[in-house]
Design an enzyme around this catalytic site. Sequence first.
Site, PDB file in Angstrom:
ATOM      1  N   TYR A 144       9.700   4.987  84.523  1.00  0.00           N
ATOM      2  CA  TYR A 144      11.151   4.983  84.337  1.00  0.00           C
ATOM      3  C   TYR A 144      12.140   5.633  85.505  1.00  0.00           C
ATOM      4  O   TYR A 144      11.767   7.008  85.908  1.00  0.00           O
ATOM      5  CB  TYR A 144      11.478   5.853  83.102  1.00  0.00           C
ATOM      6  CG  TYR A 144      13.222   5.611  82.766  1.00  0.00           C
ATOM      7  CD1 TYR A 144      13.609   4.458  82.250  1.00  0.00           C
ATOM      8  CD2 TYR A 144      13.962   6.958  82.686  1.00  0.00           C
ATOM      9  CE1 TYR A 144      14.986   4.238  81.841  1.00  0.00           C
ATOM     10  CE2 TYR A 144      15.417   6.866  82.276  1.00  0.00           C
ATOM     11  CZ  TYR A 144      15.871   5.648  81.973  1.00  0.00           C
ATOM     12  OH  TYR A 144      17.091   5.642  81.699  1.00  0.00           O
ATOM     13  N   ASP A 239       9.867   9.463  93.023  1.00  0.00           N
ATOM     14  CA  ASP A 239      10.924   9.641  92.170  1.00  0.00           C
ATOM     15  C   ASP A 239      10.664  11.297  91.361  1.00  0.00           C
ATOM     16  O   ASP A 239       9.636  11.204  90.591  1.00  0.00           O
ATOM     17  CB  ASP A 239      11.293   8.721  91.025  1.00  0.00           C
ATOM     18  CG  ASP A 239      12.178   9.084  89.854  1.00  0.00           C
ATOM     19  OD1 ASP A 239      12.834  10.290  89.895  1.00  0.00           O
ATOM     20  OD2 ASP A 239      12.703   8.308  89.089  1.00  0.00           O
ATOM     21  N   LYS A 267      17.902  16.792  87.421  1.00  0.00           N
ATOM     22  CA  LYS A 267      17.267  17.801  86.214  1.00  0.00           C
ATOM     23  C   LYS A 267      17.256  19.142  86.527  1.00  0.00           C
ATOM     24  O   LYS A 267      18.330  19.841  86.674  1.00  0.00           O
ATOM     25  CB  LYS A 267      15.956  17.446  85.509  1.00  0.00           C
ATOM     26  CG  LYS A 267      15.938  15.851  84.899  1.00  0.00           C
ATOM     27  CD  LYS A 267      14.936  15.669  83.883  1.00  0.00           C
ATOM     28  CE  LYS A 267      14.758  13.988  83.769  1.00  0.00           C
ATOM     29  NZ  LYS A 267      15.722  13.938  82.331  1.00  0.00           N
TER      30      LYS A 267
HETATM   31  N1  HOZ Z   1      15.413  10.644  81.121  1.00  0.00           N
HETATM   32  C1  HOZ Z   1      15.445  11.280  79.614  1.00  0.00           C
HETATM   33  C2  HOZ Z   1      14.164  10.969  79.066  1.00  0.00           C
HETATM   34  N2  HOZ Z   1      13.027  10.824  79.732  1.00  0.00           N
HETATM   35  C3  HOZ Z   1      16.519  10.788  78.857  1.00  0.00           C
HETATM   36  C4  HOZ Z   1      17.474  11.770  78.410  1.00  0.00           C
HETATM   37  C5  HOZ Z   1      18.435  11.483  77.430  1.00  0.00           C
HETATM   38  O1  HOZ Z   1      18.751  10.515  77.039  1.00  0.00           O
HETATM   39  O2  HOZ Z   1      18.985  12.352  76.872  1.00  0.00           O
END
Ligand code: HOZ
Length: 427
Positions: A144, A239, A267
């Site tokens: 992802y 990534d 993050k």
């Molecule tokens: N990228 C986050 C999960 N791997 C999603 C964070 C969210 O939707 O709060």
Amino acid sequence: MPSSSSASLFSRASRVIPGGVNSPVRAFRAVGGEPVFMVRGHGARLTTADGAELLDFCGSWGPLILGHAHPEVVEAVARAAADGMSFGACTPGEVELAETLCRLAPSLEMVRLVSSGTEAVMTALRLARGFTSRAKILKFDGGYHGHSDSLLVAAGSGLLTHGIADSAGVTPGTAADTLVASYNDLESVRALLDANRGSVAAILVEPVAGNMGLVPPALGFLQGLRVLADAAGALLIFDEVITGFRFGPTTYGNLCGVTPDLTTLGKIIGGGLPLAAVGGRAEIMQRLAPLGPVYQAGTLSGNPVAVAAGLTTLRILERDNPYPELARLGKLLADGLTAAAAAHGRKLHCARLGGVFTPFFRAGPVRNLRDAKTSDTAAYAAFFQNMLARNIYLPPAQFEAAFLSAAHTEADVAAYLAAAAFAMSAS
Ligand code: HOZ
């Protein structure tokens, strides 16, 4: 006055926000029930709108390596906010953050700051295409990389959780430029590169997969990708939105000795505020506007408040080096969970690296999406609910990573394991 319980907030939210959530993985659909609303976080603990105190192992999905509301980060944010929230102009902090990132991760010769991981990856792909004059991108099944069109193909995280293989609204032409290989399988990469000779701009990979649950790279996999990318004339993009500064005060690429051409970060480098970056070889980065023809922009890019949170977080990580303790607690937790499962005759494989982990409800290691998908997701849902009943908050989806922070203690791990023993016996 309207009630402020989670139930009433969710009912209000569902009237004005699709599904009542601003990001689908928060919807609790994979674990049953309705989302819990949070009002406060301090250290490793969350307070819900219902007044419960939860021990948090979701960590806002990764940014909060120092725990919630670290006093030094809060102070830096307050100071920056008092000086102005946004200028849409250059600020000293963004220079310092860019210098810090380049110093801590030598593969970053230059960086561009953006506001989200999605933007960072979108920019990296555009750069790769602009640099190589090629169209196709090779990604991995269950990987992802945010929600830009060309990457919502065979994607992990919320799409995997909600059973949306490929998003509606992505044109066939866009999807056709995305090739999908199997994670930890160099042969699948080689076959796609051979079949698409001269047209692959980049191989895009999470060096440690974190969006189909945690799936560490097999020995030699990342090194093999480097060799295959070079032979194909494609760029290698790591990534690192999840992995950057998660396993050491640097990128995972730097830790494992594989140098990608471009890296995306998010993050942790924003310390809990919206900030991300794309960086890498200067020769490629210089193709970005205003130096080059590849366009990217953003009103809040390099926002001074987010930069203050990120810089302070990175300074603390460098100063305090919480990584050995995160790994020690992570091992304690994973070993304890494995032992509890064995004691209750449950099939469980706890994937772990440092302080990041995913309990898969299946036997044996998980190497790729095919393996991950054989995890018993109903068992995870029951585990999640039983843990929540014991005031332990986990990612509300099997195909996600859970995180320890520097605010977690051995007593917190013991609390997790005590609740897990209860959950194993109850479900
Ligand atoms: N990228 C986050 C999960 N791997 C999603 C964070 C969210 O939707 O709060």
